[in-house]
Design a protein around this motif. Structure first.
Motif, PDB file in Angstrom:
ATOM      1  N   ALA A   6       0.728  -1.123   0.408  1.00  0.00           N
ATOM      2  CA  ALA A   6       0.123  -0.180  -0.018  1.00  0.00           C
ATOM      3  C   ALA A   6       0.604   1.265  -0.100  1.00  0.00           C
ATOM      4  O   ALA A   6       0.902   2.402  -0.548  1.00  0.00           O
ATOM      5  N   GLY A   7       2.029   1.252   0.800  1.00  0.00           N
ATOM      6  CA  GLY A   7       2.756   2.471   0.639  1.00  0.00           C
ATOM      7  C   GLY A   7       3.583   2.429  -0.479  1.00  0.00           C
ATOM      8  O   GLY A   7       3.273   3.887  -1.468  1.00  0.00           O
ATOM      9  N   ILE A   8       4.490   1.549  -1.035  1.00  0.00           N
ATOM     10  CA  ILE A   8       4.596   1.671  -2.352  1.00  0.00           C
ATOM     11  C   ILE A   8       3.765   2.553  -3.355  1.00  0.00           C
ATOM     12  O   ILE A   8       3.794   2.813  -3.642  1.00  0.00           O
ATOM     13  N   GLY A   9       2.474   1.979  -3.701  1.00  0.00           N
ATOM     14  CA  GLY A   9       0.907   1.673  -3.995  1.00  0.00           C
ATOM     15  C   GLY A   9       2.030   3.564  -4.054  1.00  0.00           C
ATOM     16  O   GLY A   9       0.650   4.434  -5.257  1.00  0.00           O
ATOM     17  N   PHE A  10       0.563   4.401  -3.029  1.00  0.00           N
ATOM     18  CA  PHE A  10       1.198   5.645  -2.778  1.00  0.00           C
ATOM     19  C   PHE A  10       1.411   6.562  -3.616  1.00  0.00           C
ATOM     20  O   PHE A  10       1.160   7.400  -3.662  1.00  0.00           O
ATOM     21  N   ILE A  11       3.098   5.955  -2.716  1.00  0.00           N
ATOM     22  CA  ILE A  11       4.022   6.406  -3.202  1.00  0.00           C
ATOM     23  C   ILE A  11       3.638   6.591  -5.177  1.00  0.00           C
ATOM     24  O   ILE A  11       4.796   7.928  -5.641  1.00  0.00           O
ATOM     25  N   PHE A  12       3.706   5.376  -5.878  1.00  0.00           N
ATOM     26  CA  PHE A  12       3.550   5.041  -7.557  1.00  0.00           C
ATOM     27  C   PHE A  12       2.056   6.642  -7.234  1.00  0.00           C
ATOM     28  O   PHE A  12       2.185   7.193  -8.734  1.00  0.00           O
ATOM     29  N   LEU A  13       1.827   6.971  -6.986  1.00  0.00           N
ATOM     30  CA  LEU A  13       0.357   7.671  -6.953  1.00  0.00           C
ATOM     31  C   LEU A  13       0.010   8.989  -7.124  1.00  0.00           C
ATOM     32  O   LEU A  13       0.679   9.386  -7.659  1.00  0.00           O
ATOM     33  N   THR A  27       2.701  10.126 -16.163  1.00  0.00           N
ATOM     34  CA  THR A  27       1.236   9.360 -15.326  1.00  0.00           C
ATOM     35  C   THR A  27       1.067   8.306 -15.134  1.00  0.00           C
ATOM     36  O   THR A  27       0.652   7.512 -14.469  1.00  0.00           O
ATOM     37  N   THR A  28       1.055   8.429 -16.792  1.00  0.00           N
ATOM     38  CA  THR A  28       0.379   7.300 -17.169  1.00  0.00           C
ATOM     39  C   THR A  28       0.975   5.154 -15.892  1.00  0.00           C
ATOM     40  O   THR A  28       0.120   4.614 -16.207  1.00  0.00           O
ATOM     41  N   ILE A  29       2.728   5.686 -16.443  1.00  0.00           N
ATOM     42  CA  ILE A  29       3.230   4.122 -16.060  1.00  0.00           C
ATOM     43  C   ILE A  29       3.108   4.283 -14.173  1.00  0.00           C
ATOM     44  O   ILE A  29       2.827   2.946 -13.788  1.00  0.00           O
ATOM     45  N   PHE A  30       3.042   5.299 -14.134  1.00  0.00           N
ATOM     46  CA  PHE A  30       3.131   4.956 -12.231  1.00  0.00           C
ATOM     47  C   PHE A  30       2.155   4.815 -11.916  1.00  0.00           C
ATOM     48  O   PHE A  30       1.718   4.080 -10.715  1.00  0.00           O
ATOM     49  N   TRP A  31       0.992   5.329 -12.513  1.00  0.00           N
ATOM     50  CA  TRP A  31      -0.579   5.061 -11.744  1.00  0.00           C
ATOM     51  C   TRP A  31      -1.133   3.281 -12.249  1.00  0.00           C
ATOM     52  O   TRP A  31      -1.472   2.986 -11.393  1.00  0.00           O
ATOM     53  N   ILE A  32      -0.352   2.904 -13.315  1.00  0.00           N
ATOM     54  CA  ILE A  32      -0.416   0.967 -13.397  1.00  0.00           C
ATOM     55  C   ILE A  32      -0.021   0.556 -12.649  1.00  0.00           C
ATOM     56  O   ILE A  32      -0.113  -0.141 -11.607  1.00  0.00           O
ATOM     57  N   LEU A  33       1.289   1.311 -11.819  1.00  0.00           N
ATOM     58  CA  LEU A  33       1.784   0.816 -10.952  1.00  0.00           C
ATOM     59  C   LEU A  33       1.126   1.250  -9.737  1.00  0.00           C
ATOM     60  O   LEU A  33       1.067  -0.074  -8.949  1.00  0.00           O
ATOM     61  N   VAL A  35      -1.929   0.757  -9.494  1.00  0.00           N
ATOM     62  CA  VAL A  35      -2.807   0.136  -9.445  1.00  0.00           C
ATOM     63  C   VAL A  35      -2.852  -1.408  -8.912  1.00  0.00           C
ATOM     64  O   VAL A  35      -3.066  -1.561  -8.325  1.00  0.00           O
ATOM     65  N   LEU A  36      -1.452  -1.535  -9.744  1.00  0.00           N
ATOM     66  CA  LEU A  36      -0.975  -3.408  -9.102  1.00  0.00           C
ATOM     67  C   LEU A  36      -0.703  -3.629  -7.499  1.00  0.00           C
ATOM     68  O   LEU A  36      -0.570  -4.529  -7.381  1.00  0.00           O
ATOM     69  N   CYS A  37      -0.218  -2.389  -6.708  1.00  0.00           N
ATOM     70  CA  CYS A  37      -0.208  -2.701  -5.830  1.00  0.00           C
ATOM     71  C   CYS A  37      -0.139  -1.925  -5.172  1.00  0.00           C
ATOM     72  O   CYS A  37      -1.125  -2.300  -4.367  1.00  0.00           O
ATOM     73  N   LEU A  38      -1.676  -1.270  -5.047  1.00  0.00           N
ATOM     74  CA  LEU A  38      -3.573  -1.144  -4.165  1.00  0.00           C
ATOM     75  C   LEU A  38      -4.472  -1.590  -4.892  1.00  0.00           C
ATOM     76  O   LEU A  38      -5.668  -1.783  -3.497  1.00  0.00           O
ATOM     77  N   ALA A  39      -4.321  -2.518  -5.716  1.00  0.00           N
ATOM     78  CA  ALA A  39      -5.488  -3.363  -5.714  1.00  0.00           C
ATOM     79  C   ALA A  39      -5.943  -4.599  -4.773  1.00  0.00           C
ATOM     80  O   ALA A  39      -7.675  -4.048  -5.094  1.00  0.00           O
ATOM     81  N   GLU A  40      -5.885  -5.144  -5.068  1.00  0.00           N
ATOM     82  CA  GLU A  40      -6.041  -5.663  -3.148  1.00  0.00           C
ATOM     83  C   GLU A  40      -6.650  -5.250  -2.015  1.00  0.00           C
ATOM     84  O   GLU A  40      -7.201  -5.112  -1.398  1.00  0.00           O
TER      85      GLU A  40
END
Length: 120
Positions: A6-13, A27-33, A35-40
């Motif tokens: 979750a922390g890594i996902g919010f950093i990418f966001l 923006t796109t690649i970081f938001w894809i990452l 989503v992959l980190c935060l999906a669950e």
């Protein structure tokens, strides 16, 4: 472990959000990452990203189906080639570094070019 993702996902966001206001910042690649980190752990954040006009559909197409539009492929490959040219200038004295960048970019281009396009 879930809090780490979750922390890594919010950093990418956050890093991706910078691209909304800074030209040439991806923006796109970081938001894809993100989503992959935060999906669950944070499906509401995933859904929020998917709902963003202009970029949400692109992220959703890639994350959910592995699809990249023709326009997206052109932009991604163009960006990789530009980054390769800039890197080549800085690495012109290092044949090993230059070779590594070129090989990495060629792998990236091959990956992007072989993704299916979304159905109309």
């Amino acid at each position: 472990m879930r809090w780490l993702w979750a922390g890594i996902g919010f950093i990418f966001l956050a890093i991706g959000a910078i691209g909304i206001v800074v030209p040439l910042w991806p923006t796109t690649i970081f938001w894809i990452l993100a989503v992959l980190c935060l999906a669950e752990s944070h499906p509401k954040v995933r859904d929020w990203i998917y709902a963003r006009p202009g970029i949400g559909r692109v992220v959703e197409d890639f994350v959910e189906r592995g699809e990249i539009s023709q326009r997206g492929k052109t932009a991604a490959i163009g960006g990789m080639l530009l980054a390769c040219l800039i890197s080549a200038w800085f690495l012109r004295q290092s044949i090993t570094g230059l070779a590594a960048v070129i090989i990495g970019v060629l792998i990236g281009i091959l990956f992007v070019a072989t993704r299916p396009s979304p159905k109309a």
